[in-house]
Structures are given as C-alpha cells and as structure tokens.
Design an enzyme around this catalytic site. Structure first.
Site, PDB file in Angstrom:
ATOM      1  N   GLU A 197       0.831  -1.200   0.000  1.00 23.50           N
ATOM      2  CA  GLU A 197       0.000   0.000   0.000  1.00 23.50           C
ATOM      3  C   GLU A 197       0.863   1.247   0.000  1.00 23.50           C
ATOM      4  OE1 GLU A 197      -3.534   2.145   2.665  1.00 23.50           O
ATOM      5  OE2 GLU A 197      -2.339   0.539   3.533  1.00 23.50           O
ATOM      6  N   SER A 200       0.739   7.175   9.572  1.00 20.79           N
ATOM      7  CA  SER A 200       1.112   8.584   9.618  1.00 20.79           C
ATOM      8  C   SER A 200       2.596   8.783   9.318  1.00 20.79           C
ATOM      9  CB  SER A 200       0.789   9.166  11.006  1.00 20.79           C
ATOM     10  OG  SER A 200       1.645   8.596  11.979  1.00 20.79           O
TER      11      SER A 200
END
Length: 392
Positions: free
Chosen positions: A239, A377
């Site tokens: 991803e 993040s």
C-alpha cells in the site's frame, strides 16, 4: 538497474499507447464514469493486462519492473486507471498469493481479476489508527465460526464493497501484535452496518463500519490464528509503495505549468510562471520528484528480483506525500479566487465559476491533506525507517 529503455521496452511503450488510443481516442478521453471504467477493464482483460502485477501462475502477464514502470507512467499521462478493481488487485491479492490456501485463492482471485468483487480494508479503528496494534475489534471462536464485534473507521469504499479484509483481535494475553487474526468478511452478513463519513471536500469515500455479533466462517481466516500482524505488515508495504504518487505528481507538474501560464493565475494580467519565487518552488519540486522517481525505480527492480519493498516503502510514501501536498498547494495558488470549494449538494444547480481544472485540482488539494495520515502517519514512517534503515 538500467535507466534507459531497451528496444523491446520501447516497443512495449508504443503498444501501451496504441491500446489507450484505441479505447479512448483523442477527443474522447476517459471521463471516470462507471461505463468508461468497465470499457477500459474489458480491454485490459482481452489483452491479458487486467492484473499486471500478478505472478504468471495467478494470471499475470509476467511483466518486468521496467514494463510496470512504463505502464504506470503511460496510463497516468493518458488519465486512465493503471488498474481497475479497487483494493483487491494491489492489496488483498498479494496476501492471498503468499498466505492464502489454494481453496481461498481459487475462491477469491477470479472475482478480483474480473472485477466482479470489490474489497475494502478493515484496519483503522477509533483509537487505533497509526497505532494499529491497539485495535479492539474482537473475534471469538465458536465452533466453525468467529463471532466478530467492534468498529472500523475511515474505511474507504465500504459502502460499495462486497467483502472486507479485516484485522481482528483473537487474544489479549500476549503482546498486542501476537493476538491479531486476518479475516475475510462478507459485507452482506447480518450485523454489518456501514455509515458514511463525509470528507472536507464534500465526498463520500470514507465510512464507519460496525460489527454486531457477525459470524465469519473459520474457512475465511487467512493463515494461522494470531498471525494477522505478520500478514498485515506485508500488505502495508504494498500500500505504501503505491502511495508514492509519482505518476500523479508528474502529471501535476505538467498541469501546473499550463495553469501558471494563464492570466487567471496572477493579478493585472500577470502570469505566475513568470514570478521567480513561484517558478523556483515548482522547479525544486520537479527536482525532488525526479529523485523520488529514481528511488521508486530501485524499489521496483528489487521487488522484481524477489525482495519485499520493506522500509523503502515508508521512504517512498513519506516523500511522495510531501511532494504531492506541496504541488497541490501550487495548484491552489494558480487557481487564485477560483480555489474556493464548490459542493453541488450545498451550492445547488448554480454553475461553478472558473476553469474545470480549478475545481478538480482544488478537490485534490483537500484530498491530499489526509495523505500524511492514510496508510500510516508520517511519524510511523519515520519510526520504521529509523528502526530498519538507521538501526536506532
């Protein structure tokens, strides 16, 4: 690694361009509609290119890293999807290849290839986003089924998905990562509820999904119970590699140069491209983008040689996010007074002001604000690089 293309690779590039032009000729570009997406997918199926990164054993075309690189760039330049099928081909399929049983591969891969089954990702939860190991959605074994209770959030495309690949907690005694199990959940199961989350740009892409005593057959478990964290880490590297946004950013730089060359970009007929400060910022981003492109190429060659993306995926994701956010900020500057968001459901039938690119790229600017959180993040990416690259 070779930076130039061979004669065979150049011929492949021409073949790609010919395919795109045959499906979407000049004057009739891909418009993003379901009909155009279906037409494109059928053309890819006919050519055997629908799942270009699949291993040959699972129906892939056997492309080299260079061919995949060419495909990504040419489709991005033409504005057509590099791959149709949402999260199934690029995210779930690699997990099925590596950890799925032969029965699971035979059951789920054909629907991914044909795009008859759409998947969503059940990872993030309230209180367990970047700290994914803190997830609390429980899966309790009862005979030949797991009973799942809990909640997932920011679930992209859940309102359109047929199935979810989901991380659940099956044990609490060991360290958090050791008690996670990877399940495949039918979104039509009793007890699954999907509620929309409307994002800052007015779109409905995200959702909140709750599970209330949802029964999931044990045969829908990937691999061993309690080993889901291992499988999830492999999925996340794929991803994050895809979140380098290199193809998108290359297109953005071209569009910015065009937009900045128009009079609407500045005041009193001036053009932003003639402003040394603006031109300098754009040039710096283009230089950084080329460096990122080389890093992506190195990663592609390593993957083609059998390596996993590893910590390099975090580097690509971190820098790619930074570049695409800064580029979309330049687009907003180009749009000037036309950068105000326009939401049809709020503004009614009134026609938006300004050029179409301003609406499209300002929307992309809003989307890009979340890129430094999605997929882990920025802080998480830095921790991964510190641990696995810097060894600290």
């Amino acid at each position: 690694m070779h930076l130039g293309f061979s004669a065979e690779e150049t011929a492949f590039r021409d073949e790609v361009r010919a395919l795109i032009a045959g499906v979407f000729p000049p004057g009739a570009p891909f418009d993003g509609s379901p009909a155009d997406e279906a037409r494109w997918h059928q053309a890819l199926l006919a050519r055997g290119w629908a799942v270009n990164k699949f291993p040959v054993a699972f129906g892939g075309p056997g492309w080299t890293a260079a061919m995949n690189f060419i495909w990504e760039r040419e489709t991005a330049a033409a504005g057509v999807p590099a791959q149709v099928g949402g999260m199934g081909p690029g995210m779930l399929a690699p997990v099925l290849f590596a950890f799925g049983s032969p029965e699971q591969q035979q059951r789920f891969l054909p629907g991914i290839v044909a795009d008859t089954t759409r998947w969503c990702q059940g990872y993030s939860e309230p209180g367990a986003g970047s700290d994914l190991a803190a997830l609390r959605t429980r899966a309790v074994r009862e005979g030949e089924a797991y009973v799942v209770d809990g909640e997932k959030v920011w679930t992209s495309g859940a309102h359109k998905a047929d199935w979810m690949f989901c991380l659940t907690r099956t044990a609490t005694e060991a360290k958090p990562q050791a008690g996670i199990t990877f399940l495949l959940i039918d979104m039509r199961s009793p007890g699954v509820t999907v509620r929309p989350i409307i994002s800052i740009d007015g779109r409905h892409a995200f959702n909140r999904v709750t599970f209330d005593a949802v029964r999931v057959p044990v045969e829908n478990r990937i691999g061993e119970e309690g080993q889901g964290w291992t499988y999830a880490k492999g999925l996340l590297t794929h991803e994050r590699t895809g979140q380098a946004f290199v193809s998108l950013s290359l297109n953005l730089t071209r569009g910015i140069r065009i937009a900045a060359s128009t009079e609407i970009s500045g005041s009193q007929g001036a053009r932003l491209i003639d402003d040394p400060g603006f031109a300098g910022r754009l040039a710096l981003l283009e230089i950084e983008l080329r460096a990122l492109e080389m890093t992506e190429l190195r990663t592609l060659w390593e993957v083609a040689a059998g390596s996993a993306p590893g910590a390099q995926s975090s580097m690509l994701k971190l820098k790619g996010t930074d570049i695409v956010q800064r580029l979309t900020e330049l687009y907003v500057e180009c749009a000037g007074p036309y950068a105000a968001p326009w939401f049809p459901e709020v503004d009614g039938a009134a026609e938006p002001l300004g050029p179409a690119w301003a609406r499209r790229e300002v929307t992309r600017y809003f989307e890009g604000r979340a890129a430094s959180i999605a997929g882990g993040s920025d802080e998480i990416q830095r921790n991964i690089m510190a641990k696995h690259v810097l060894k600290i």
